[in-house]
Design a protein around this motif. Structure first.
Motif, PDB file in Angstrom:
ATOM      1  N   GLY A 122      -1.678  85.165  88.176  1.00  0.00           N
ATOM      2  CA  GLY A 122      -0.485  85.907  87.809  1.00  0.00           C
ATOM      3  C   GLY A 122      -0.818  87.307  87.346  1.00  0.00           C
ATOM      4  N   ALA A 123       0.086  87.877  86.584  1.00  0.00           N
ATOM      5  CA  ALA A 123      -0.110  89.216  86.036  1.00  0.00           C
ATOM      6  C   ALA A 123       0.387  89.212  84.605  1.00  0.00           C
ATOM      7  N   SER A 124      -0.026  90.205  83.855  1.00  0.00           N
ATOM      8  CA  SER A 124       0.359  90.260  82.447  1.00  0.00           C
ATOM      9  C   SER A 124       0.579  91.710  82.043  1.00  0.00           C
ATOM     10  N   MET A 125       1.676  91.948  81.307  1.00  0.00           N
ATOM     11  CA  MET A 125       1.995  93.301  80.892  1.00  0.00           C
ATOM     12  C   MET A 125       2.683  93.278  79.531  1.00  0.00           C
ATOM     13  N   SER A 126       2.180  94.061  78.589  1.00  0.00           N
ATOM     14  CA  SER A 126       2.822  94.165  77.285  1.00  0.00           C
ATOM     15  C   SER A 126       4.232  94.710  77.470  1.00  0.00           C
ATOM     16  N   PRO A 127       5.208  94.231  76.684  1.00  0.00           N
ATOM     17  CA  PRO A 127       6.597  94.699  76.831  1.00  0.00           C
ATOM     18  C   PRO A 127       6.737  96.213  76.805  1.00  0.00           C
ATOM     19  N   SER A 128       6.029  96.888  75.902  1.00  0.00           N
ATOM     20  CA  SER A 128       6.158  98.343  75.814  1.00  0.00           C
ATOM     21  C   SER A 128       5.606  99.027  77.063  1.00  0.00           C
ATOM     22  N   ILE A 129       4.546  98.449  77.649  1.00  0.00           N
ATOM     23  CA  ILE A 129       3.998  99.003  78.886  1.00  0.00           C
ATOM     24  C   ILE A 129       4.975  98.762  80.027  1.00  0.00           C
ATOM     25  N   ALA A 130       5.623  97.592  80.040  1.00  0.00           N
ATOM     26  CA  ALA A 130       6.621  97.292  81.072  1.00  0.00           C
ATOM     27  C   ALA A 130       7.734  98.333  81.050  1.00  0.00           C
ATOM     28  N   MET A 131       8.175  98.721  79.857  1.00  0.00           N
ATOM     29  CA  MET A 131       9.230  99.720  79.737  1.00  0.00           C
ATOM     30  C   MET A 131       8.757 101.078  80.242  1.00  0.00           C
ATOM     31  N   LYS A 132       7.503 101.424  79.994  1.00  0.00           N
ATOM     32  CA  LYS A 132       6.959 102.687  80.497  1.00  0.00           C
ATOM     33  C   LYS A 132       6.955 102.682  82.029  1.00  0.00           C
ATOM     34  N   LEU A 158      12.298  87.387  87.834  1.00  0.00           N
ATOM     35  CA  LEU A 158      11.978  88.799  88.012  1.00  0.00           C
ATOM     36  C   LEU A 158      12.578  89.641  86.896  1.00  0.00           C
ATOM     37  N   LYS A 159      13.821  89.339  86.522  1.00  0.00           N
ATOM     38  CA  LYS A 159      14.474  90.071  85.427  1.00  0.00           C
ATOM     39  C   LYS A 159      13.710  89.856  84.125  1.00  0.00           C
ATOM     40  N   LYS A 160      13.278  88.629  83.875  1.00  0.00           N
ATOM     41  CA  LYS A 160      12.516  88.339  82.644  1.00  0.00           C
ATOM     42  C   LYS A 160      11.181  89.083  82.647  1.00  0.00           C
ATOM     43  N   LEU A 161      10.539  89.165  83.818  1.00  0.00           N
ATOM     44  CA  LEU A 161       9.284  89.904  83.930  1.00  0.00           C
ATOM     45  C   LEU A 161       9.508  91.378  83.599  1.00  0.00           C
ATOM     46  N   ALA A 162      10.609  91.936  84.134  1.00  0.00           N
ATOM     47  CA  ALA A 162      10.925  93.338  83.883  1.00  0.00           C
ATOM     48  C   ALA A 162      11.218  93.593  82.411  1.00  0.00           C
ATOM     49  N   ASP A 163      11.690  92.567  81.720  1.00  0.00           N
ATOM     50  CA  ASP A 163      11.951  92.683  80.285  1.00  0.00           C
ATOM     51  C   ASP A 163      10.672  92.586  79.462  1.00  0.00           C
ATOM     52  N   GLY A 164       9.558  92.297  80.145  1.00  0.00           N
ATOM     53  CA  GLY A 164       8.266  92.245  79.464  1.00  0.00           C
ATOM     54  C   GLY A 164       7.878  90.883  78.942  1.00  0.00           C
ATOM     55  N   LEU A 165       8.584  89.821  79.351  1.00  0.00           N
ATOM     56  CA  LEU A 165       8.256  88.481  78.868  1.00  0.00           C
ATOM     57  C   LEU A 165       7.012  87.947  79.572  1.00  0.00           C
ATOM     58  N   SER A 166       6.215  87.174  78.854  1.00  0.00           N
ATOM     59  CA  SER A 166       5.039  86.540  79.445  1.00  0.00           C
ATOM     60  C   SER A 166       5.477  85.306  80.234  1.00  0.00           C
ATOM     61  N   TYR A 167       4.561  84.745  81.012  1.00  0.00           N
ATOM     62  CA  TYR A 167       4.870  83.541  81.781  1.00  0.00           C
ATOM     63  C   TYR A 167       5.328  82.415  80.855  1.00  0.00           C
ATOM     64  N   LYS A 168       4.629  82.250  79.747  1.00  0.00           N
ATOM     65  CA  LYS A 168       4.963  81.169  78.822  1.00  0.00           C
ATOM     66  C   LYS A 168       6.353  81.363  78.227  1.00  0.00           C
ATOM     67  N   ILE A 176      11.554  75.547  82.147  1.00  0.00           N
ATOM     68  CA  ILE A 176      10.741  75.086  83.275  1.00  0.00           C
ATOM     69  C   ILE A 176       9.268  75.163  82.872  1.00  0.00           C
ATOM     70  N   SER A 177       8.396  74.643  83.708  1.00  0.00           N
ATOM     71  CA  SER A 177       6.976  74.636  83.368  1.00  0.00           C
ATOM     72  C   SER A 177       6.315  75.970  83.683  1.00  0.00           C
ATOM     73  N   TYR A 178       5.198  76.191  83.042  1.00  0.00           N
ATOM     74  CA  TYR A 178       4.385  77.381  83.309  1.00  0.00           C
ATOM     75  C   TYR A 178       3.995  77.418  84.783  1.00  0.00           C
ATOM     76  N   PHE A 179       3.633  76.260  85.339  1.00  0.00           N
ATOM     77  CA  PHE A 179       3.235  76.148  86.744  1.00  0.00           C
ATOM     78  C   PHE A 179       4.377  76.584  87.658  1.00  0.00           C
ATOM     79  N   THR A 180       5.612  76.187  87.313  1.00  0.00           N
ATOM     80  CA  THR A 180       6.775  76.556  88.126  1.00  0.00           C
ATOM     81  C   THR A 180       7.022  78.053  88.077  1.00  0.00           C
ATOM     82  N   VAL A 181       6.873  78.650  86.900  1.00  0.00           N
ATOM     83  CA  VAL A 181       7.026  80.101  86.768  1.00  0.00           C
ATOM     84  C   VAL A 181       6.008  80.805  87.656  1.00  0.00           C
ATOM     85  N   ASN A 182       4.775  80.356  87.615  1.00  0.00           N
ATOM     86  CA  ASN A 182       3.719  80.957  88.426  1.00  0.00           C
ATOM     87  C   ASN A 182       4.047  80.868  89.911  1.00  0.00           C
ATOM     88  N   ASN A 183       4.584  79.738  90.341  1.00  0.00           N
ATOM     89  CA  ASN A 183       4.970  79.570  91.746  1.00  0.00           C
ATOM     90  C   ASN A 183       6.109  80.513  92.128  1.00  0.00           C
TER      91      ASN A 183
END
Length: 210
Positions: A122-132, A158-168, A176-183
Motif C-alpha cells: 500500500g501507501a502511507s501519507m500523513s494527513p498534513s502532507i495529503a492536504m499539501k 478513495l475519499k478517505k485516503l484523500a482525507d489522510g486516513l491510514s488503512y487501519k 471492513i478488514s485491513y485486507f479488504t481496504v488494501n484490495n
C-alpha cells in the motif's frame, strides 16, 4: 522480518529510528547512512524491503537517492521523512516513486504503521502532507472527466485516503478488514492507472472523482 534501511544526516535521528526498529518484533534495521553517495552499493549489500529516506542530505540527497534506488531496485519501497517546509521536494519525491510520506514529528506508532502499510503493497501519507498534495495538484488544469468505473465502496475508500486516513483508520470507519481496504486500493490504482497514493489523490481531484 521486514528489513529497513535508514538514510538521514542527523545522527541523533538515525539512532532514534534504530531504537524504534529494535523494539519491534517484526522489523530489523539492516543499514544506517548519512547520505546516498553509495546507495547502490548499500542496497546491493543490505537488501532492505523498506527505506526511510530523509530529503536534505549532503553528497547525494534523498530525491536523487530515490531515483537511483527505483531505477535499480524497483521492488524496494521508500518512505520519505519530511518537515512541514519541504513542499516542493516532497512532490518531486512523489513523482520519483516514493510510496510513503511521513513527518519527522510522527509518533512511533505512525512510523511503524507506515512501514507496515507500505510493506504490504500500500501507501502511507500523513494527513498534513495529503492536504499539501491536494493543494499543490489542485492548481493543475482539470482533467477531462472520465468514467473510471469505481465502485461506491472504492470511491468511499478513495475519499478517505484523500482525507489522510491510514488503512487501519479506513477499515475501522467502514467496518471492513485491513485486507479488504488494501484490495480496494489496489483496484483503485489499476482503474486510475496510477502507482502511488499521491498520484491517486491528485487524479481524483483533477477528475472531480471526490
Amino acid at each position: 522480518m521486514i528489513r529497513v534501511a535508514i538514510y538521514d544526516d542527523n545522527a541523533v535521528r538515525r539512532d532514534s529510528l534504530q531504537t524504534i526498529l529494535a523494539l519491534q518484533t517484526d522489523l530489523i534495521c539492516v543499514g544506517s547512512h548519512d547520505h546516498c553517495g553509495s546507495i547502490l552499493q548499500d542496497l546491493q549489500k543490505e537488501r532492505p524491503d523498506i527505506i526511510l529516506m530523509d530529503l536534505e542530505m549532503p553528497v547525494v540527497n534523498g530525491i536523487e537517492g530515490i531515483r537511483l534506488a527505483k531505477a535499480n531496485f524497483p521492488e524496494i519501497k521508500i518512505i520519505v521523512q519530511t518537515a512541514f517546509d519541504d513542499d516542493e521536494k516532497v512532490f518531486t519525491a512523489l513523482k520519483a516513486g516514493a510510496e510513503g510520506y511521513i513527518l519527522k514529528s510522527a509518533s512511533v506508532t505512525q512510523i511503524t504503521q507506515s512501514i507496515d502499510e507500505v510493506s504490504k503493497g500500500g501507501a502511507s501519507m500523513s494527513p498534513s502532507i495529503a492536504m499539501k498534495v491536494i493543494r499543490y495538484f489542485g492548481n493543475d488544469p482539470a482533467e477531462k472527466r472520465e468514467d473510471y468505473q469505481l465502485t461506491p465502496k472504492e470511491s468511499m475508500v478513495l475519499k478517505k485516503l484523500a482525507d489522510g486516513l491510514s488503512y487501519k483508520m479506513i477499515a475501522d470507519e467502514l467496518g471492513i478488514s485491513y485486507f479488504t481496504v488494501n484490495n480496494h486500493i489496489k483496484k483503485i490504482y489499476e482503474k486510475l492507472h496510477v502507482h502511488s497514493l499521491g498520484e491517486a489523490v491528485a487524479k481524483a481531484h483533477r477528475s472531480k472523482l471526490i
